[in-house]
Motif scaffolding. Structure first.
Motif, PDB file in Angstrom:
ATOM      1  N   LYS A 168      54.064  53.031  40.399  1.00 18.91           N
ATOM      2  CA  LYS A 168      52.752  53.634  40.666  1.00 18.91           C
ATOM      3  C   LYS A 168      52.301  54.483  39.483  1.00 18.91           C
ATOM      4  O   LYS A 168      51.125  54.462  39.105  1.00 18.91           O
ATOM      5  CB  LYS A 168      52.804  54.471  41.945  1.00 18.91           C
ATOM      6  CG  LYS A 168      52.957  53.622  43.184  1.00 18.91           C
ATOM      7  CD  LYS A 168      53.070  54.470  44.430  1.00 18.91           C
ATOM      8  CE  LYS A 168      53.283  53.538  45.631  1.00 18.91           C
ATOM      9  NZ  LYS A 168      53.537  54.253  46.854  1.00 18.91           N
ATOM     10  N   LEU A 169      53.213  55.229  38.891  1.00 19.68           N
ATOM     11  CA  LEU A 169      52.858  56.064  37.745  1.00 19.68           C
ATOM     12  C   LEU A 169      52.425  55.196  36.561  1.00 19.68           C
ATOM     13  O   LEU A 169      51.451  55.518  35.880  1.00 19.68           O
ATOM     14  CB  LEU A 169      54.027  56.960  37.354  1.00 19.68           C
ATOM     15  CG  LEU A 169      53.733  57.979  36.253  1.00 19.68           C
ATOM     16  CD1 LEU A 169      52.601  58.919  36.651  1.00 19.68           C
ATOM     17  CD2 LEU A 169      54.989  58.768  35.917  1.00 19.68           C
ATOM     18  N   VAL A 170      53.112  54.099  36.346  1.00 13.85           N
ATOM     19  CA  VAL A 170      52.731  53.176  35.271  1.00 13.85           C
ATOM     20  C   VAL A 170      51.334  52.624  35.542  1.00 13.85           C
ATOM     21  O   VAL A 170      50.481  52.584  34.643  1.00 13.85           O
ATOM     22  CB  VAL A 170      53.760  52.033  35.115  1.00 13.85           C
ATOM     23  CG1 VAL A 170      53.236  50.926  34.221  1.00 13.85           C
ATOM     24  CG2 VAL A 170      55.075  52.577  34.572  1.00 13.85           C
ATOM     25  N   ALA A 171      51.064  52.222  36.781  1.00 15.22           N
ATOM     26  CA  ALA A 171      49.748  51.678  37.137  1.00 15.22           C
ATOM     27  C   ALA A 171      48.643  52.698  36.875  1.00 15.22           C
ATOM     28  O   ALA A 171      47.593  52.375  36.308  1.00 15.22           O
ATOM     29  CB  ALA A 171      49.737  51.240  38.604  1.00 15.22           C
ATOM     30  N   VAL A 172      48.873  53.944  37.273  1.00 17.28           N
ATOM     31  CA  VAL A 172      47.876  54.999  37.059  1.00 17.28           C
ATOM     32  C   VAL A 172      47.740  55.308  35.576  1.00 17.28           C
ATOM     33  O   VAL A 172      46.630  55.509  35.081  1.00 17.28           O
ATOM     34  CB  VAL A 172      48.234  56.261  37.863  1.00 17.28           C
ATOM     35  CG1 VAL A 172      47.376  57.445  37.446  1.00 17.28           C
ATOM     36  CG2 VAL A 172      48.070  56.000  39.358  1.00 17.28           C
ATOM     37  N   GLY A 173      48.847  55.319  34.845  1.00 19.07           N
ATOM     38  CA  GLY A 173      48.787  55.567  33.407  1.00 19.07           C
ATOM     39  C   GLY A 173      47.954  54.520  32.687  1.00 19.07           C
ATOM     40  O   GLY A 173      47.202  54.842  31.767  1.00 19.07           O
ATOM     41  N   ILE A 174      48.054  53.291  33.120  1.00 16.34           N
ATOM     42  CA  ILE A 174      47.317  52.203  32.473  1.00 16.34           C
ATOM     43  C   ILE A 174      45.856  52.175  32.900  1.00 16.34           C
ATOM     44  O   ILE A 174      44.957  52.046  32.075  1.00 16.34           O
ATOM     45  CB  ILE A 174      47.984  50.839  32.778  1.00 16.34           C
ATOM     46  CG1 ILE A 174      49.376  50.784  32.142  1.00 16.34           C
ATOM     47  CG2 ILE A 174      47.113  49.681  32.279  1.00 16.34           C
ATOM     48  CD1 ILE A 174      50.220  49.598  32.595  1.00 16.34           C
ATOM     49  N   HIS A 175      45.605  52.284  34.208  1.00 16.39           N
ATOM     50  CA  HIS A 175      44.242  52.057  34.722  1.00 16.39           C
ATOM     51  C   HIS A 175      43.530  53.285  35.253  1.00 16.39           C
ATOM     52  O   HIS A 175      42.339  53.237  35.522  1.00 16.39           O
ATOM     53  CB  HIS A 175      44.276  50.986  35.816  1.00 16.39           C
ATOM     54  CG  HIS A 175      44.707  49.658  35.288  1.00 16.39           C
ATOM     55  ND1 HIS A 175      43.931  48.898  34.438  1.00 16.39           N
ATOM     56  CD2 HIS A 175      45.854  48.963  35.454  1.00 16.39           C
ATOM     57  CE1 HIS A 175      44.571  47.801  34.122  1.00 16.39           C
ATOM     58  NE2 HIS A 175      45.754  47.814  34.713  1.00 16.39           N
ATOM     59  N   GLY A 176      44.228  54.386  35.440  1.00 16.74           N
ATOM     60  CA  GLY A 176      43.583  55.595  35.920  1.00 16.74           C
ATOM     61  C   GLY A 176      43.592  55.714  37.436  1.00 16.74           C
ATOM     62  O   GLY A 176      44.116  54.858  38.149  1.00 16.74           O
ATOM     63  N   LEU A 177      42.968  56.790  37.922  1.00 11.07           N
ATOM     64  CA  LEU A 177      42.942  57.097  39.355  1.00 11.07           C
ATOM     65  C   LEU A 177      41.591  57.712  39.687  1.00 11.07           C
ATOM     66  O   LEU A 177      41.102  58.577  38.961  1.00 11.07           O
ATOM     67  CB  LEU A 177      44.071  58.077  39.690  1.00 11.07           C
ATOM     68  CG  LEU A 177      44.274  58.466  41.142  1.00 11.07           C
ATOM     69  CD1 LEU A 177      44.652  57.246  41.989  1.00 11.07           C
ATOM     70  CD2 LEU A 177      45.358  59.533  41.257  1.00 11.07           C
ATOM     71  N   GLN A 178      40.997  57.262  40.776  1.00 15.23           N
ATOM     72  CA  GLN A 178      39.698  57.804  41.193  1.00 15.23           C
ATOM     73  C   GLN A 178      39.685  58.037  42.696  1.00 15.23           C
ATOM     74  O   GLN A 178      40.564  57.567  43.403  1.00 15.23           O
ATOM     75  CB  GLN A 178      38.572  56.858  40.811  1.00 15.23           C
ATOM     76  CG  GLN A 178      38.554  55.565  41.615  1.00 15.23           C
ATOM     77  CD  GLN A 178      37.423  54.652  41.213  1.00 15.23           C
ATOM     78  OE1 GLN A 178      36.694  54.927  40.280  1.00 15.23           O
ATOM     79  NE2 GLN A 178      37.275  53.555  41.914  1.00 15.23           N
ATOM     80  N   GLY A 179      38.663  58.724  43.115  1.00 14.41           N
ATOM     81  CA  GLY A 179      38.518  58.991  44.543  1.00 14.41           C
ATOM     82  C   GLY A 179      39.180  60.293  44.903  1.00 14.41           C
ATOM     83  O   GLY A 179      39.787  60.951  44.067  1.00 14.41           O
ATOM     84  N   PRO A 180      39.076  60.666  46.144  1.00 13.94           N
ATOM     85  CA  PRO A 180      39.733  61.912  46.525  1.00 13.94           C
ATOM     86  C   PRO A 180      41.252  61.783  46.386  1.00 13.94           C
ATOM     87  O   PRO A 180      41.836  60.775  46.746  1.00 13.94           O
ATOM     88  CB  PRO A 180      39.320  62.117  47.979  1.00 13.94           C
ATOM     89  CG  PRO A 180      38.816  60.807  48.452  1.00 13.94           C
ATOM     90  CD  PRO A 180      38.392  60.027  47.251  1.00 13.94           C
ATOM     91  N   ILE A 181      41.844  62.828  45.818  1.00  8.84           N
ATOM     92  CA  ILE A 181      43.287  62.886  45.630  1.00  8.84           C
ATOM     93  C   ILE A 181      43.767  64.098  46.427  1.00  8.84           C
ATOM     94  O   ILE A 181      43.343  65.219  46.144  1.00  8.84           O
ATOM     95  CB  ILE A 181      43.639  63.041  44.134  1.00  8.84           C
ATOM     96  CG1 ILE A 181      43.037  61.893  43.325  1.00  8.84           C
ATOM     97  CG2 ILE A 181      45.143  63.130  43.932  1.00  8.84           C
ATOM     98  CD1 ILE A 181      42.962  62.161  41.840  1.00  8.84           C
TER      99      ILE A 181
END
Length: 184
Positions: free
Chosen positions: A102-115
């Motif tokens: 999951k961290l790799v995915a977020v590092g590559i593509h980012g994260l949006q929406g409420p966290i």
């Protein structure tokens, strides 16, 4: 109004129009280049994969911190405690940080929406860093996991380049609910 004032206003108006047209042209150029030719990008990433697939990865704490200070510090602070719109990365119980995939995915593509972290909702959007050098991205992900959270296992650069290739067509950041579908 004398002729000098008229000329001055005319030049200011012309300058503003030129700046506006230039801004529109620049925005158009940048948006037209946002869509990468997937076949060329896959070829580029595959060349990188072939180069590093048999290399041994060694985590570099100094480089990880340097990349963190360049990419992450503005939003998450130097000590990783987060700020206003952005959640803390340090001492985090986040399922994203605890799960390397999951961290790799977020590092590559980012994260949006409420966290949501510890009953606090953060609204900041994190950009993806897929254009960052694979080894540098790996160092910063390990810096977040090892130095800010004391995880012992290491993400290797081969895992990051494989994820870049596997998700090459993704053009948007993940939402937290989408990350729940990613298994390590």
């Amino acid at each position: 109004m004398n002729l000098n004032e008229k000329d001055t206003k005319k030049y200011i108006l012309i300058t503003l129009i030129i700046m506006f047209i230039g801004s529109v042209a620049l925005a158009w150029y940048m948006s037209s280049n946002m869509h990468t030719d997937v076949s060329k990008e896959r070829f580029r990433l595959t060349k990188i994969y072939k180069k590093i697939k048999d290399e041994t990865y060694a985590y570099d704490k100094v480089k990880g911190k340097q990349v963190y200070m360049n990419l992450c510090m503005r939003c998450h602070k130097a000590d990783g405690t987060g700020s206003g719109m952005y959640p803390p990365l340090a001492n985090s119980k986040s399922p994203i940080i605890s799960d390397p995939a999951k961290l790799v995915a977020v590092g590559i593509h980012g994260l949006q929406g409420p966290i949501v972290r510890s009953d606090i909702t953060y609204s900041g959007a994190m950009p993806g860093f897929k254009r960052v050098d694979t080894t540098d991205l790996t160092h910063v992900l390990n810096f977040v996991r090892k130095e800010l959270n004391q995880y012992e296992d290491v993400i290797i650069h081969k895992t990051v380049i494989e994820a870049k290739i596997d998700t090459i067509t993704r053009a948007t950041p993940y939402s937290e609910s989408e990350l729940n579908t990613i298994a390590n």
